[in-house]
Design a protein around this motif. Structure first.
Motif, PDB file in Angstrom:
ATOM      1  N   GLU A 193       0.819  -1.203   0.000  1.00  0.00           N
ATOM      2  CA  GLU A 193       0.000   0.000   0.000  1.00  0.00           C
ATOM      3  C   GLU A 193       0.863   1.266   0.000  1.00  0.00           C
ATOM      4  O   GLU A 193       0.369   2.348  -0.313  1.00  0.00           O
ATOM      5  N   ILE A 194       2.138   1.142   0.352  1.00  0.00           N
ATOM      6  CA  ILE A 194       3.014   2.314   0.397  1.00  0.00           C
ATOM      7  C   ILE A 194       3.822   2.454  -0.895  1.00  0.00           C
ATOM      8  O   ILE A 194       4.173   3.548  -1.319  1.00  0.00           O
ATOM      9  N   ARG A 195       4.094   1.307  -1.536  1.00  0.00           N
ATOM     10  CA  ARG A 195       4.904   1.301  -2.754  1.00  0.00           C
ATOM     11  C   ARG A 195       4.520   2.426  -3.731  1.00  0.00           C
ATOM     12  O   ARG A 195       5.377   3.198  -4.160  1.00  0.00           O
ATOM     13  N   PRO A 196       3.224   2.544  -4.086  1.00  0.00           N
ATOM     14  CA  PRO A 196       2.845   3.597  -5.040  1.00  0.00           C
ATOM     15  C   PRO A 196       3.191   5.005  -4.530  1.00  0.00           C
ATOM     16  O   PRO A 196       3.572   5.870  -5.311  1.00  0.00           O
ATOM     17  N   VAL A 197       3.029   5.198  -3.224  1.00  0.00           N
ATOM     18  CA  VAL A 197       3.354   6.511  -2.652  1.00  0.00           C
ATOM     19  C   VAL A 197       4.821   6.828  -2.889  1.00  0.00           C
ATOM     20  O   VAL A 197       5.203   7.962  -3.185  1.00  0.00           O
ATOM     21  N   MET A 198       5.660   5.787  -2.788  1.00  0.00           N
ATOM     22  CA  MET A 198       7.094   6.000  -2.924  1.00  0.00           C
ATOM     23  C   MET A 198       7.502   6.212  -4.384  1.00  0.00           C
ATOM     24  O   MET A 198       8.481   6.882  -4.662  1.00  0.00           O
ATOM     25  N   ASP A 199       6.736   5.603  -5.321  1.00  0.00           N
ATOM     26  CA  ASP A 199       7.198   5.590  -6.711  1.00  0.00           C
ATOM     27  C   ASP A 199       6.429   6.494  -7.656  1.00  0.00           C
ATOM     28  O   ASP A 199       6.924   6.860  -8.709  1.00  0.00           O
ATOM     29  N   ASP A 200       5.194   6.835  -7.300  1.00  0.00           N
ATOM     30  CA  ASP A 200       4.309   7.506  -8.255  1.00  0.00           C
ATOM     31  C   ASP A 200       4.392   9.018  -8.103  1.00  0.00           C
ATOM     32  O   ASP A 200       4.120   9.564  -7.036  1.00  0.00           O
ATOM     33  N   TRP A 201       4.758   9.687  -9.203  1.00  0.00           N
ATOM     34  CA  TRP A 201       4.893  11.150  -9.167  1.00  0.00           C
ATOM     35  C   TRP A 201       3.519  11.833  -9.082  1.00  0.00           C
ATOM     36  O   TRP A 201       3.427  13.025  -8.893  1.00  0.00           O
ATOM     37  N   PHE A 202       2.472  11.057  -9.261  1.00  0.00           N
ATOM     38  CA  PHE A 202       1.144  11.677  -9.229  1.00  0.00           C
ATOM     39  C   PHE A 202       0.388  11.357  -7.943  1.00  0.00           C
ATOM     40  O   PHE A 202      -0.782  11.648  -7.819  1.00  0.00           O
TER      41      PHE A 202
END
Lengths: 902, 114
Positions: free
Chosen positions: A307-316
């Motif tokens: 659930e955190i991965r996208p927060v770390m990788d996604d510029w949007f």
């Protein structure tokens, strides 16, 4: 010998010369006859000596007499030799050499005046003391506001990355920024030394079997302590956050969890999920920080979670805050330019495709508290404008107090005309008199400031409560505050004393001593102007207070377009409860007092999610950003929102359960489909568009400061609700709320180990206006002080006028004037000036407060005529009460007393 | 030249000491000081008279007028018992200071020698 005599007469006659010399000595006061004889003997011996050396008589006399050139000194020596007192002063006939000896006399006179005119002294000192105290309190407040975040050693190099984006023509300024940008900036821009990303959490902590709900715990990068300065009680700054699983606690949190602070190495479990090791304990975060935390966790601990991965990788995806430390002497503008280049390298393609922009700005750390007003601020910020306004108010109060002082001292100067005349006749120069009067006023201001210091110490705790501050009771006098105080005292003394000093020192001694003292004083123009000014300022403050209070009231009572009363909101912070949320809602509805229940991702007054909405058949650049509430079927019913077109979500429509939308009128307007909006499809992803089933009437789901923005309510499927349903809102019936609350709490406790957290939505809304309320309270307090000080001054002037006109009143009374008529006569003059002040101040208040301050609010009260009429009435009433006391007293006095000596 | 403060401090003890050797008058006292100091101690001479007057007030000296052979009036001063006492006291103090200086200066001039 006759010819010789003639010759002597034409040349030099020693005896005559000595006689002349003796006469010149006789002018001296200390030198008595015996002394003269002795000195003459000396002179003659000298002359003999010189003649013996071959000088002529004349030369010898000149030389011997020249030793008496410093006659005055000799005189002084004799004076001293004769004085019987051990006090070796300067002879009274000699001018002062260094310190005027009259200082003693000045202080005696000053103290005598204080003693003899107790009421006058009290009014003067009390007025000044209150003015100074108010001024000091405001200065303390201002100083505290300005001190935010300045305790960090590298404050000048610390910046927050703010994101300015433009999506579909709508620009957003955010305090938050996407996490992957931080390492990108740090690696690709050499000027960036390090960074710290902050992700906020409120975990359930378990320590040795005991459970604690923690708030304001931040997940962050190892760079945090390189950037920010904190005091370590235990542990090492460099390694505290270096490894995953590291936990840094503040002193208070350590005490809360363990009961002590030496807990490095201990284990804390978060959310019954993962263990953390305490690596350090630090001092509590100072109150003057724009964000405060209770604990810090290494961000790496959770970075790999799905659930955190996208927060770390996604510029949007933007969910947290980023702080960077720049190298020495780096221009932030240059770094911003490089950040744009880096952004374009990473996401330029996607931005172009969607027609949006993404701009990063660097906000200096020291400017965040007072100057940053972005969406998604990390905490509640102050406002630099209030710093300015309050500083101005402080200055005004001080000026009012000084004017009091000037007015009273000038008015009283009639009584001192004779003193001034005497001093002048005795040789006082204007400078001496100015010095004397300034000295007196400085003395008064020193006394007043001592009183003010006591006053401030007494009211500081209440002031702290009022202003929401933690200014230290004891430390505030130290350092710069102490210096400022000393400066303030001197300034007040000189400012307040300057006019009376100049005015009185200009008295013509002849006129004054003849008894024409009052002549110059009859012309009251300057004093009247000062009274008008004083009251104008007070009235502006009073009107400002009324308007601020009216606006606060307006915001709290305005119909928001939905029903916020009796709505209990439960914070669903436990995932376990969220999984069984619908069962819980059903359970709660079984209680007769619970009318409706709805599970939502946000509630009016607390909506935190905003997303970009795409529209069916429209290019992506027309997408717009809107506030989003994920909800079950019952949101509209629970909050009493009206549907203006289409329908509410309904279980009767099978298609609804797949996920449909309700939009508010503003959003509908933004979409531009007009009456055909219902039935069209929108969504957060162009590949996943859903039908709009209805349009809600616009309602205020945020602060009335801001205009209503687009809002979409998305019906969430059961699966979607589990992560999204952060709040359970219960519409209660009027009645036994505590019992209902206890019932809800017991149901919560059956399902969760975490504490029961709830709020009422109407209170929640009120809390949106807390800063306005606070400003209102502070302004009220200071307006009251200003008015009080101004009234003290008016009271003093009125009593002075009454005293001056005692005889006139006596004569009028004897001739048959009524007491009421006399009281009116005396009051009239002052009320006239208060009326003038109203005429000046009310329009000014209307412009200043009505226009500038109210302009901050999208929805605002109209400062009606009623406010201004009541301010005018109140000011007149207060002035009347102040003046009439003296007027009535003078009017009812027995004329015999005042005329007896005529 | 001797500094003003030192002159001021030493005037009284000097006058006391001169008077110790007998009755004297102002001009003569000044002459004695000048002679003994070889002219290096410059008094503002008339200033002596107020000083004498103060000493008389303080009971250190007594004065009387004498008529000189030239029919001129002269005021003569002599020490009282209290003045003698005072002179002894002053003498002690000045000797003490003087000894102190000699010792200090000896050490200064011959460093290392105690």
């Amino acid at each position: 010998m006759a010819p010789l005599k003639d010759k002597d007469r034409s040349e030099f006659d020693l005896e005559r010369a000595i006689a002349t010399w003796k006469r010149s000595l006789r002018g001296l006061q200390a030198t008595q006859d015996g002394d003269l004889a002795e000195l003459e003997g000396y002179l003659r011996d000298k002359i003999e000596e010189f003649v013996g050396q071959g000088m002529s008589e004349e030369e010898a006399f000149q030389k011997a007499a020249s030793e008496f050139a410093r006659l005055k000194d000799l005189d002084g020596e004799y004076y001293r030799a004769r004085r019987t007192s051990r006090f070796r002063g300067r002879p009274s006939w000699q001018p002062p050499r260094f310190m005027p000896a009259l200082v003693w006399n000045y202080s005696k006179i000053a103290l005598r005046k204080l003693r003899k005119q107790k009421a006058y002294s009290f009014i003067n000192i009390a007025g000044l003391a209150i003015g100074l105290a108010a001024c000091l309190l405001i200065l303390l407040w201002v100083k505290d506001e300005l001190s935010y975040d300045r305790y960090h050693e590298k404050v000048g190099r610390i910046y927050r990355v703010a994101q300015f984006e433009e999506i579909g023509g709508v620009s957003e300024r955010l305090a938050v920024a996407p996490f992957p940008s931080a390492p990108a900036f740090a690696f690709e821009i050499p000027e960036v030394e390090t960074y710290a990303r902050l992700l906020r959490g409120a975990p359930l902590a378990t320590v040795e079997g005991r459970k604690f709900d923690l708030t304001n715990v931040y997940f962050t990068d190892p760079g945090f302590f390189e950037i920010f300065t904190h005091v370590f009680l235990a542990g090492d700054r460099k390694t505290a956050l270096a490894l995953p699983g590291a936990l840094v606690l503040t002193e208070d949190t350590a005490r809360k969890l363990f009961g002590r602070t030496d807990v490095v190495g201990k284990t804390v479990n978060f959310n019954k999920d993962y263990d953390l090791a305490v690596t350090a304990v630090i001092r509590n975060v100072p109150a003057n920080s724009h964000f405060r935390f209770n604990g810090l966790v290494s961000l790496d601990t959770i970075a790999a979670r799905t659930e955190i991965r996208p927060v770390m990788d996604d510029w949007f995806r933007i969910t947290g805050w980023i702080y960077v430390l720049l190298k020495d002497n780096v221009d932030p503008a240059a770094v911003e330019a490089k950040m744009a280049a880096v952004t374009s390298k990473h996401v330029g393609e996607e931005l172009r495709r969607s027609g949006s922009t993404m701009d990063f700005r660097l906000q200096p750390l020291s400017a965040i508290h007072l100057r940053s007003r972005l969406a998604g601020e990390i905490g509640i910020n102050g406002d630099i404008r209030y710093v300015y306004v309050f500083s101005l108010v402080a200055a005004f109060i001080l000026v009012i107090a000084c004017i009091n002082f000037m007015n009273l001292a000038t008015a009283r100067s009639a009584g001192r005309g004779r003193e001034v005349g005497m001093r002048k006749v005795m040789g006082a120069r204007r400078g001496n008199l100015i010095f004397q009067f300034l000295g007196e006023s400085v003395l008064l201001s020193v006394i007043a400031s001592a009183a003010a210091v006591v006053l401030v110490s007494l009211v500081l705790p209440s002031f702290n409560r009022l202003a929401g501050k933690g200014i230290n009771q004891f430390s505030w006098l130290g350092g710069t505050s102490g210096l400022a105080l000393a400066g303030l005292i001197l300034l007040t003394g000189v400012l307040g004393g300057s006019y009376p000093a100049l005015f009185m020192s200009a008295f013509q001694p002849a006129a004054v001593l003849k008894g024409n003292v009052g002549r110059g004083l009859k012309r009251t123009s300057l004093r009247s102007i000062l009274v008008v000014f004083q009251f104008s300022v007070s009235i502006i403050l009073m009107a400002g207070t009324f308007i601020v209070l009216a606006q606060t009231r307006y915001m709290k009572t305005r119909d928001l377009g939905f029903d916020k009363s009796q709505v209990l909101v439960v914070n669903m912070r436990d995932a376990a409860v969220r999984r069984g949320a619908e069962a819980l809602a059903g359970d709660l509805k079984s209680n007769a007092n619970v009318r409706e229940a709805t599970l939502t991702g946000g509630v009016p007054g607390r909506i935190q999610v905003s997303m970009v909405v795409s529209m069916e058949g429209r290019p992506e650049r027309e997408s717009f950003s809107a506030w989003v509430i994920w909800s079950d079927f019952d949101f509209v019913k629970t909050y009493g929102i009206s549907i203006v077109r289409g329908r509410d979500f309904s279980r009767a429509f099978v298609s609804d359960s797949g996920g449909v939308f309700l939009v508010n009128e503003t959003a509908a307007r933004r979409m531009g489909w007009g009456p055909d909006t219902v039935g069209r499809k929108i969504g957060f992803d162009t590949d996943d568009l859903r039908e709009v089933v209805g349009i809600m009437k616009d309602f205020h789901f945020g602060s009335l400061r801001d205009p209503i923005e687009p809002l979409v309510v998305r019906l969430a499927s059961a699966a979607e609700l589990v992560p999204q349903a952060r709040f359970l809102s219960l519409k209660l019936k009027e009645g036994d709320i505590p019992a209902t609350l206890a019932f809800v709490k017991s149901k919560w406790a059956e399902r969760s180990e975490r504490g029961f957290e709830y709020f009422f939505d109407d209170e929640n809304f009120d809390s949106l206006y807390r800063s306005e309320e606070r400003v209102g309270r502070i302004i009220t307090a200071f307006a009251a002080m200003a008015i009080f000080v101004a009234c003290l001054g008016l009271f003093g002037l009125a009593s002075f006028a009454a005293e001056q006109r005692t005889k006139e009143i006596g004569v009028r009374k004897v001739l048959g004037a009524s007491e009421a008529g006399l009281a009116a006569l005396l009051s009239k003059e002052f009320l006239k000036w208060v009326l003038v002040a109203n005429a000046i101040a009310l329009p000014a208040a209307y412009v200043i407060v009505g226009r500038f301050w109210l302009a901050n609010f999208a929805y605002r009260t109209k400062p009606g005529i009623l406010i201004f009429v009541s301010v005018a009435g109140l000011s007149l009433l207060i002035a009347l009460l102040t003046v009439s006391w003296q007027a009535v007293r003078a009017a009812i006095a027995n004329p015999v007393d005042s005329l007896r000596y005529e | 030249m001797i500094s003003k403060t030192l002159v001021a401090a030493s005037t009284k003890p000097l006058v006391l000491t001169i008077l110790r050797s007998g009755e004297n008058y102002g001009y003569q006292i000044i002459q004695s000081v000048r002679r003994i100091s070889g002219g290096r101690l410059e008094w503002s001479e008339p200033m002596l008279y107020p000083l004498l007057q103060r000493m008389e007030r303080d009971g250190l000296v007594k004065s009387r007028w004498k008529v000189t052979d030239k029919k001129r009036l002269r005021k003569y001063y002599r020490l009282t018992d209290k003045g003698v006492e005072e002179q002894e006291k002053e003498k002690e103090q000045w000797f003490l200071i003087s000894r102190l200086f000699s010792r200090l200066l000896e050490n200064e001039l011959v460093p290392g020698v105690k």
